[in-house]
Design a protein around this motif. Structure first.
Motif: not given
Length: 125
Positions: A56-66
């Motif tokens: 239910r929770r995911t988090w990403y490094e900014d450069s790979v978001k999207g």
């Protein structure tokens, strides 16, 4: 002990897609966080993405978001990293990681207590 085995790396051109998989085995607890890190030549290992035990929770490094999407299949004890719109700067060895405590939002390598052997991803321009 938990064993992690990555697969799916390889060569790609800029704009291509790759899907990494990481299969876990061993003493698997009911709640755990799984994540992906990468290390480029001459650079420190950096966080890429992570997912909570229930997905239910995911988090990403900014450069790979999207561009990257992490998912998991608990029935198979497997986590995936779908990498789209690849860039040359995504090149590196990708490591699967396991946090036995099931922490949320952590991007710190030291919080993960088991690691895979790594799989190489090379993106050419």
């Amino acid at each position: 002990q938990v064993q992690l085995v990555e697969s799916g790396g390889g060569l790609a051109q800029a704009g291509d897609s790759l899907r990494l998989s990481c299969a876990a085995s061993g003493r698997i607890s009911s709640t755990y966080t799984m994540g992906w890190f990468r290390q480029a030549p001459g650079k420190e290992r950096e966080f890429v993405a992570a997912i909570s035990w229930n997905g239910r929770r995911t988090w990403y490094e900014d450069s790979v978001k999207g561009r990257f999407t992490i998912s998991r299949d608990n029935a198979k004890n497997t986590v995936y990293l779908q990498m789209d719109s690849l860039k040359p700067e995504d090149t590196g060895v990708y490591y699967c990681a396991w946090d036995s405590y099931g922490r949320f939002w952590t991007k710190i390598a030291g919080d993960y207590d088991y690691w895979g052997q790594g799989t190489q991803v090379t993106v050419s321009s």
